[in-house]
Design an enzyme around this catalytic site. Structure first.
Site, PDB file in Angstrom:
ATOM      1  N   ALA A  66       0.841  -1.192   0.000  1.00 23.89           N
ATOM      2  CA  ALA A  66       0.000   0.000   0.000  1.00 23.89           C
ATOM      3  C   ALA A  66       0.881   1.249   0.000  1.00 23.89           C
ATOM      4  O   ALA A  66       2.014   1.212   0.458  1.00 23.89           O
ATOM      5  CB  ALA A  66      -0.898   0.000   1.234  1.00 23.89           C
ATOM      6  N   GLY A 105       0.816  -5.069   1.079  1.00 24.31           N
ATOM      7  CA  GLY A 105      -0.245  -5.169   0.078  1.00 24.31           C
ATOM      8  C   GLY A 105       0.249  -5.798  -1.218  1.00 24.31           C
ATOM      9  O   GLY A 105      -0.545  -6.349  -1.987  1.00 24.31           O
ATOM     10  N   GLU A 108      -0.076  -9.371  -0.536  1.00 27.09           N
ATOM     11  CA  GLU A 108      -1.517  -9.652  -0.437  1.00 27.09           C
ATOM     12  C   GLU A 108      -2.149  -9.714  -1.831  1.00 27.09           C
ATOM     13  O   GLU A 108      -3.045 -10.521  -2.083  1.00 27.09           O
ATOM     14  CB  GLU A 108      -2.198  -8.587   0.421  1.00 27.09           C
ATOM     15  CG  GLU A 108      -1.776  -8.679   1.881  1.00 27.09           C
ATOM     16  CD  GLU A 108      -2.362  -7.559   2.723  1.00 27.09           C
ATOM     17  OE1 GLU A 108      -1.933  -6.403   2.524  1.00 27.09           O
ATOM     18  OE2 GLU A 108      -3.227  -7.842   3.558  1.00 27.09           O
ATOM     19  N   GLU A 128       3.837  -5.092   7.666  1.00 27.06           N
ATOM     20  CA  GLU A 128       2.961  -4.035   8.200  1.00 27.06           C
ATOM     21  C   GLU A 128       3.137  -3.795   9.685  1.00 27.06           C
ATOM     22  O   GLU A 128       3.025  -2.675  10.166  1.00 27.06           O
ATOM     23  CB  GLU A 128       1.490  -4.386   7.918  1.00 27.06           C
ATOM     24  CG  GLU A 128       1.056  -4.168   6.482  1.00 27.06           C
ATOM     25  CD  GLU A 128       1.263  -5.377   5.600  1.00 27.06           C
ATOM     26  OE1 GLU A 128       2.076  -6.260   5.970  1.00 27.06           O
ATOM     27  OE2 GLU A 128       0.620  -5.455   4.547  1.00 27.06           O
TER      28      GLU A 128
HETATM   29  N1  CAA Z   1       4.484   3.557   0.198  1.00 25.65           N
HETATM   30  C1  CAA Z   1       4.951   4.769  -0.148  1.00 25.65           C
HETATM   31  N2  CAA Z   1       6.244   5.038  -0.411  1.00 25.65           N
HETATM   32  C2  CAA Z   1       7.111   4.018  -0.318  1.00 25.65           C
HETATM   33  C3  CAA Z   1       6.717   2.725   0.065  1.00 25.65           C
HETATM   34  C4  CAA Z   1       5.328   2.493   0.308  1.00 25.65           C
HETATM   35  N3  CAA Z   1       4.845   1.299   0.630  1.00 25.65           N
HETATM   36  N4  CAA Z   1       7.796   1.932   0.084  1.00 25.65           N
HETATM   37  C5  CAA Z   1       8.834   2.688  -0.270  1.00 25.65           C
HETATM   38  N5  CAA Z   1       8.435   3.961  -0.501  1.00 25.65           N
HETATM   39  C6  CAA Z   1       9.257   5.089  -0.953  1.00 25.65           C
HETATM   40  C7  CAA Z   1      10.360   5.436   0.023  1.00 25.65           C
HETATM   41  O1  CAA Z   1       9.901   6.340   0.981  1.00 25.65           O
HETATM   42  C8  CAA Z   1      11.403   6.038  -0.880  1.00 25.65           C
HETATM   43  O2  CAA Z   1      11.010   7.354  -1.155  1.00 25.65           O
HETATM   44  P1  CAA Z   1      12.122   8.514  -1.364  1.00 25.65           P
HETATM   45  O3  CAA Z   1      12.948   8.032  -2.515  1.00 25.65           O
HETATM   46  O4  CAA Z   1      11.302   9.707  -1.636  1.00 25.65           O
HETATM   47  O5  CAA Z   1      12.873   8.567  -0.068  1.00 25.65           O
HETATM   48  C9  CAA Z   1      11.252   5.245  -2.172  1.00 25.65           C
HETATM   49  O6  CAA Z   1       9.944   4.671  -2.132  1.00 25.65           O
HETATM   50  C10 CAA Z   1      12.264   4.128  -2.330  1.00 25.65           C
HETATM   51  O7  CAA Z   1      12.234   3.343  -1.134  1.00 25.65           O
HETATM   52  P2  CAA Z   1      13.567   2.880  -0.389  1.00 25.65           P
HETATM   53  O8  CAA Z   1      14.539   3.999  -0.369  1.00 25.65           O
HETATM   54  O9  CAA Z   1      13.135   2.312   0.901  1.00 25.65           O
HETATM   55  O10 CAA Z   1      14.074   1.761  -1.390  1.00 25.65           O
HETATM   56  P3  CAA Z   1      14.836   0.418  -1.068  1.00 25.65           P
HETATM   57  O11 CAA Z   1      15.119  -0.194  -2.374  1.00 25.65           O
HETATM   58  O12 CAA Z   1      15.946   0.683  -0.109  1.00 25.65           O
HETATM   59  O13 CAA Z   1      13.794  -0.512  -0.273  1.00 25.65           O
HETATM   60  C11 CAA Z   1      11.696  -1.612   0.116  1.00 25.65           C
HETATM   61  C12 CAA Z   1      12.665  -1.009  -0.927  1.00 25.65           C
HETATM   62  C13 CAA Z   1      12.319  -2.817   0.780  1.00 25.65           C
HETATM   63  C14 CAA Z   1      10.453  -2.008  -0.622  1.00 25.65           C
HETATM   64  C15 CAA Z   1      11.395  -0.535   1.179  1.00 25.65           C
HETATM   65  O14 CAA Z   1      11.042   0.677   0.536  1.00 25.65           O
HETATM   66  C16 CAA Z   1      10.269  -0.888   2.104  1.00 25.65           C
HETATM   67  O15 CAA Z   1      10.475  -1.608   3.051  1.00 25.65           O
HETATM   68  N6  CAA Z   1       9.059  -0.341   1.857  1.00 25.65           N
HETATM   69  C17 CAA Z   1       7.921  -0.501   2.722  1.00 25.65           C
HETATM   70  C18 CAA Z   1       7.340  -1.877   2.643  1.00 25.65           C
HETATM   71  C19 CAA Z   1       6.133  -1.957   3.526  1.00 25.65           C
HETATM   72  O16 CAA Z   1       6.176  -1.707   4.706  1.00 25.65           O
HETATM   73  N7  CAA Z   1       4.990  -2.334   2.931  1.00 25.65           N
HETATM   74  C20 CAA Z   1       3.767  -2.416   3.631  1.00 25.65           C
HETATM   75  C21 CAA Z   1       2.973  -1.215   3.304  1.00 25.65           C
HETATM   76  S1  CAA Z   1       1.501  -1.161   4.267  1.00 25.65           S
HETATM   77  C22 CAA Z   1       0.417  -2.179   3.492  1.00 25.65           C
HETATM   78  O17 CAA Z   1       0.692  -2.732   2.474  1.00 25.65           O
HETATM   79  C23 CAA Z   1      -0.885  -2.241   4.237  1.00 25.65           C
HETATM   80  C24 CAA Z   1      -1.882  -3.165   3.721  1.00 25.65           C
HETATM   81  O18 CAA Z   1      -1.916  -4.288   4.098  1.00 25.65           O
HETATM   82  C25 CAA Z   1      -2.937  -2.704   2.882  1.00 25.65           C
END
Ligand code: CAA
Length: 692
Positions: A66, A105, A108, A128
């Site tokens: 998400a 997500g 998911e 999450e």
């Molecule tokens: N939403 C919005 N922005 C996101 C994002 C997300 N889920 N994941 C990453 N970004 C953004 C980061 O903030 C970053 O932005 P900036 O360049 O502006 O700083 C950009 O995308 C690149 O991210 P990283 O610098 O973290 O890139 P990376 O290659 O080092 O890591 C990753 C990639 C492992 C996917 C890491 O970004 C990460 O862990 N992301 C979050 C994953 C997460 O927690 N997902 C769950 C979301 S909640 C959900 O999905 C709820 C649900 O059940 C409905």
């Protein structure tokens, strides 16, 4: 072409429609991408020539889940849970083709597809919980149906991603694809499913794996107990467990509704707001306004470390772990041997616990060169001094390094308090001098304070920040001041804790309040752990503070079996009457009035001055942003991430309230509580640190 066409492209491969998600950098499932997937799915369903659908990520990954920036805002377009139900209900088989990450997500979405193929290097997970929420798009209901509740607990409550191979072993991934041919493999897989006339596999219809919980009704209670310490204070883990329990107990749609309600509770709470803030704060900390991302870093092929004590050894391990050779220097053979032995023992213990391959112990030790000669550092690209905290010694070392180090080498000090500019002034190359302040134990704690001196060159800063990340740290740039960000604020807490015990609050009560707040330990437990005799010697200390008197009785902390607390053979702490008597004696001698304090006062008196000091640090420009201070406290001192760091926490209380209490304590205790001008201003403008 509408806006959604940009984020999902459709291509036909025979009878298979390939839907590629292209919402860089991470294919976060924001409104546009969700709408785009829906539109492309409907078009593929409506096209009678299409027999199957492949969902694949363009760019670096399948999807990071998400869009976290959308939480807390009104939703527009189809919700993720509805979209996923829609995918699952498709009459044509949908295959998820996973590379890079499928997280939250993202996974998911893959679970709502009928099949999943992945390259071996892919990582899947439901992280999450780390954002203070739970997988709210069916993840808590679908995952246990595929892998069983026990594994689902590990994945969802643990939150760490797993590799595709392990996922395939659990049945979460149906087939592994070659690294270079994912798309073709997924298309062929889809064609095969159609040709073989396989029925559409919907995870919602499965019951075989959740039957496991019926055979083992104690499963959830056991899991709660095993993880109680790790999850202390957090709300999300319990909600995750309750949802997985619900998956085992309720029909699928009722389970989904349960999950939805729990998700809504969490996402609107303070803990999740704090944890999402920390996610972005951590990434912000890497950004330095006047040192752009593309600033070329200096190559670091070999690191020198001066000092083989606890800090020097721990610092060296970070580089060895990352495959970077280290030259470690000591002045005496025994000290060097002791240091080397500690490093080896640390590695061997890790190997014994199965977290390191035995052969890697030798590989890492093989990267380490030990010497008694400072001159041997001539070949190093970065030299980190980690000796005793004494300005005289440090100055001497840096003036020697100036003659030894090769041109362009970075000269760093691990000092935790001292003036980097004064150290740099001992060299003819102050632009190459920087602070790299690691936190103990240096091979474990993730924080690295990178201290920018007045003359430190930008590429030196860029190098320290990048190298820090490379070795798994979270570097935060700070300015020169006594104790930098972390220890400068810690000193405020310590001063008030010391004052409180003289007033009659027991050290155990101070520690309990701080521990209950969520920090790993209170100030007195921490002092006992570090050793009370740091900087104390029988001859020179005549101030007769509580600490001095404890040391005099050989109560020097855990290592001597007694400090503020008494310790048994297993290092279990019990409050000590001896300590209480000493405190009472010192209080009497100093004429301190004894009184009671509520837990709320203990909390305010110890933590509000830290917030106030944080405000001064910002005023003076010693930290770039309030969130950097929060990252320091979370990663260097174990500030509870669900409270977002001291500055975020102050915002949640409301700055006018913090200000009012500081003023009240100032009236009673003097200017140690004098509110910072920045705090006064923000409070009067109705703003918080978040608005800076
Ligand atoms: N939403 C919005 N922005 C996101 C994002 C997300 N889920 N994941 C990453 N970004 C953004 C980061 O903030 C970053 O932005 P900036 O360049 O502006 O700083 C950009 O995308 C690149 O991210 P990283 O610098 O973290 O890139 P990376 O290659 O080092 O890591 C990753 C990639 C492992 C996917 C890491 O970004 C990460 O862990 N992301 C979050 C994953 C997460 O927690 N997902 C769950 C979301 S909640 C959900 O999905 C709820 C649900 O059940 C409905």
């Amino acid at each position: 072409m509408n806006a959604n066409d940009n984020v999902v492209s459709t291509a036909r491969e025979g009878a298979v429609a390939v839907l590629t998600l292209q919402s860089g950098p991470v294919n976060a499932l924001g409104t546009a991408l969700r709408q785009g997937i829906l539109a492309a799915l409907e078009a593929a369903e409506a096209d009678s020539a299409v027999k199957a659908i492949v969902l694949i990520g363009g760019g670096r990954m399948f999807s990071a889940g998400a869009d976290i920036t959308e939480f807390g805002k009104p939703q527009s377009g189809i919700s993720l849970p509805d979209l996923l139900n829609r995918i699952e209900a498709s009459l044509k088989p949908v295959v998820a083709a996973i590379h890079g990450n499928a997280l939250g997500g993202g996974l998911e979405t893959a679970l709502a597809c009928h099949y999943r193929v992945a390259v071996s290097s892919a990582k899947v997970g439901l992280p999450e919980v780390k954002l203070g929420i739970l997988p709210g798009a069916g993840g808590t209901q679908r995952l246990p149906r595929v892998v069983g509740p026990r594994k689902a607990l590990d994945v969802i409550v643990g939150g760490s991603p797993i590799g595709a191979k392990a996922a395939s072993g659990m049945g979460l991934v149906d087939e592994l694809a070659p690294e270079e041919g994912l798309r073709a493999h997924a298309v062929a897989f889809a064609e095969r499913m159609v040709a073989e006339g396989r029925p559409l596999l919907k995870i919602r219809d499965r019951d075989d794996k959740i039957a496991e919980s019926r055979e083992n009704p104690g499963l959830f209670a056991e899991f709660r107990q095993e993880n109680a310490r790790k999850t202390r204070g957090f709300e999300a883990p319990e909600a995750c467990i309750a949802c997985i329990e619900a998956a085992c107990r309720l029909p699928f749609d009722e389970g989904l509704a349960f999950e939805r309600a729990e998700f809504q509770k969490l996402v609107s709470g303070t803990q999740s707001a704090a944890q999402r803030y920390v996610f972005f704060a951590e990434r912000q900390a890497a950004k330095i306004p006047d040192v752009p991302d593309d600033t070329p870093a200096r190559p670091i092929a070999r690191v020198g470390v001066i000092g083989a004590g606890t800090m020097g050894g721990g610092i060296s391990m970070n580089f060895l772990n990352a495959g970077i050779p280290v030259t470690i220097v000591e002045t005496k053979r025994e000290a060097l041997d002791r240091g080397l032995k500690t490093i080896r023992t640390n590695y061997e213990n890790t190997a014994r616990k199965g977290r390191l391959r035995p052969e890697d112990v030798e590989t890492r030790m093989g990267l380490l060169t030990d010497t008694l000669e400072l001159d041997k550092l001539a070949e190093c690209d970065l030299i980190i001094e980690a000796v005793f905290e004494d300005m005289g010694i440090k100055k001497e070392i840096f003036s020697k390094l100036d003659t030894i180090a090769k041109p362009g080498a970075i000269l760093a000090s691990n000092t935790s308090y001292l003036d980097i500019d004064a150290i740099a002034a001992m060299t003819n190359r102050p632009a190459d001098v920087i602070g790299m302040h690691f936190f103990s134990p240096a091979n474990v704690m993730r924080l690295l304070e990178v201290v920018r001196g007045e003359k430190t060159a930008k590429d030196v800063i860029a190098t320290a920040m990048q190298l820090g990340r490379k070795v798994g740290k979270i570097p935060v740039l700070v300015g020169v001041c006594h104790g930098f960000v972390g220890n400068r604020m810690l000193a405020e807490r310590q001063r008030e804790a010391n004052r409180l015990i003289l007033e009659g609050v027991t050290p155990w009560d101070v520690d309990r309040v701080i521990h209950d707040f969520g920090l790993p330990m209170g100030p007195f437990t921490m002092s006992d752990l570090a050793g009370l005799d740091i900087g104390w010697s029988r001859e020179t200390n005549k101030s007769e503070s509580v600490r001095d008197l404890l040391c005099e009785q050989d109560r020097r902390g855990q290592k001597t079996g007694a400090g503020f607390y008494d310790y048994d053979a297993k290092r279990k702490a019990t409050p000590s009457e001896v300590t209480e008597e000493i405190i009472a004696r010192v209080a009497e001698r100093q004429g301190v009035k004894r009184r009671d304090a509520t837990d709320q006062e203990i909390l305010e008196r110890t933590l509000y001055p830290m917030v106030n000091e944080g405000a001064k640090i910002l005023e003076e420009g010693k930290a770039i942003r309030a969130s950097d201070i929060d990252i320091v406290w979370i990663n260097g001192y174990g500030w509870p991430v669900y409270r977002g760091g001291p500055m975020f926490w102050a915002d949640t209380i409301g700055l006018p309230k913090v200000l009012e209490r500081l003023r009240a304590y100032q009236a009673e205790y003097g200017d140690a509580f004098k509110p910072a001008a920045l705090l006064e201003r923000l409070a009067s403008e109705g703003k918080g640190f978040k608005d800076l």
